[in-house]
Scaffold this motif. Structure first.
Motif, short mmCIF file in Angstrom:
data_model
loop_
_atom_site.label_atom_id
_atom_site.label_comp_id
_atom_site.label_asym_id
_atom_site.label_seq_id
_atom_site.Cartn_x
_atom_site.Cartn_y
_atom_site.Cartn_z
N GLU A 284 -3.51 1.17 -2.71
CA GLU A 284 -2.65 0.03 -3.05
C GLU A 284 -3.40 -1.28 -2.88
O GLU A 284 -3.30 -2.18 -3.73
CB GLU A 284 -1.39 0.05 -2.18
N ALA A 285 -4.14 -1.41 -1.79
CA ALA A 285 -4.90 -2.64 -1.54
C ALA A 285 -6.00 -2.82 -2.57
O ALA A 285 -6.23 -3.94 -3.06
CB ALA A 285 -5.48 -2.60 -0.13
N GLY B 140 -3.58 -10.69 5.67
CA GLY B 140 -5.03 -10.74 5.75
C GLY B 140 -5.69 -10.36 4.44
O GLY B 140 -6.66 -10.99 4.01
N LEU B 141 -5.16 -9.34 3.78
CA LEU B 141 -5.69 -8.90 2.49
C LEU B 141 -5.57 -10.01 1.46
O LEU B 141 -6.52 -10.29 0.72
CB LEU B 141 -4.98 -7.64 2.01
N GLY C 285 -3.34 6.73 4.94
CA GLY C 285 -4.49 5.82 4.86
C GLY C 285 -5.02 5.69 3.44
O GLY C 285 -5.34 4.58 2.99
N ARG C 286 -5.10 6.81 2.72
CA ARG C 286 -5.58 6.76 1.34
C ARG C 286 -4.63 5.95 0.46
O ARG C 286 -5.07 5.16 -0.38
CB ARG C 286 -5.78 8.17 0.79
N ARG C 287 -3.32 6.14 0.66
CA ARG C 287 -2.34 5.36 -0.11
C ARG C 287 -2.47 3.87 0.20
O ARG C 287 -2.42 3.03 -0.70
CB ARG C 287 -0.91 5.82 0.19
N SER D 3 -0.39 -0.73 7.49
CA SER D 3 0.73 -0.99 6.59
C SER D 3 1.57 -2.20 6.99
O SER D 3 2.63 -2.43 6.42
CB SER D 3 1.64 0.24 6.52
N THR D 4 1.10 -3.01 7.94
CA THR D 4 1.89 -4.12 8.43
C THR D 4 1.83 -5.33 7.50
O THR D 4 0.90 -5.49 6.71
CB THR D 4 1.41 -4.55 9.83
#
Length: 151
Positions: free
Chosen positions: A71-72, A18-19, A65-67, A11-12
Motif C-alpha cells: 500500500e505504501a 511519516g510516509l 507487513g507485505r500489505r 499501520s498507525t
C-alpha cells in the motif's frame, strides 16, 4: 540533498504521516525511498503456543507487513517516487536496531519516522523506537509527530 530515504512503517496514523512527509521530501529532493516493515518475532510467543500456532501467527504478521508495504509503495510510486520495500523479521532485539541496520545496509542518508510522542508511564511501558533511532543514528532523522486525533 538527500538521495535515499528510509521510512519504517507499521499501520498507525503516525507511520502514514511519516510516509506522506517522506514522499513530499523525496519529490522535492529527487530522492528514492526504502520502505521498511519489521516483523518482531516475539520469543515469548513460542513458549506460549504450539509451533503450528506460532508459525500461523508469524505468517499472519508477514502477510500484514507485505500489505502495509504494498500500500505504501503504491502511494509513493503514484507520486513518481522510485521505491523499494523490505520486510525484515527480527529474531530478538529491538526494532530500532533493525531500522539502523537497514539504513546502513541500504545506504540511506535520511530516516523519516513517525513518533507517537508518548510521555510518562506509557513511554516507559511501550518504549520508543523512534527515540532510540534518533539517539543512535549516524544519519539525520526526521521525526514526524502523530496526528492530534491519533494520540
Amino acid at each position: 540533498m538527500y538521495k535515499r530515504i528510509l521510512v519504517p512503517l507499521d499501520s498507525t496514523e503516525t507511520a502514514r504521516a511519516g510516509l506522506k512527509e517522506a514522499i513530499e521530501l523525496a519529490s522535492q529532493q529527487k530522492a528514492s525511498l526504502c520502505l521498511l516493515h519489521v516483523v518482531n518475532d516475539f520469543p515469548m510467543m513460542m513458549e506460549m503456543s504450539t509451533s503450528i500456532n506460532f508459525e500461523q501467527y508469524l505468517e499472519g504478521l508477514h502477510q500484514f507487513g507485505r500489505r502495509t508495504l504494498d500500500e505504501a509503495k503504491a502511494l509513493a510510486t503514484s507520486a513518481g517516487i522510485q521505491t523499494e520495500t523490505q520486510l525484515v523479521t527480527l529474531k530478538g532485539g529491538r526494532v530500532s536496531d533493525a531500522i539502523l541496520r537497514t539504513a546502513k545496509a541500504e545506504g540511506c542518508d535520511l530516516i523519516v519516522i513517525g513518533t507517537h510522542g508518548r510521555r510518562g508511564f506509557r513511554r516507559a511501558l511501550l518504549g520508543s523506537d523512534a527515540e532510540a533511532v534518533l539517539r543512535q543514528s549516524p544519519v539525520p532523522v526526521l521525526l514526524i509527530r502523530a496526528p492530534e486525533e491519533a494520540k
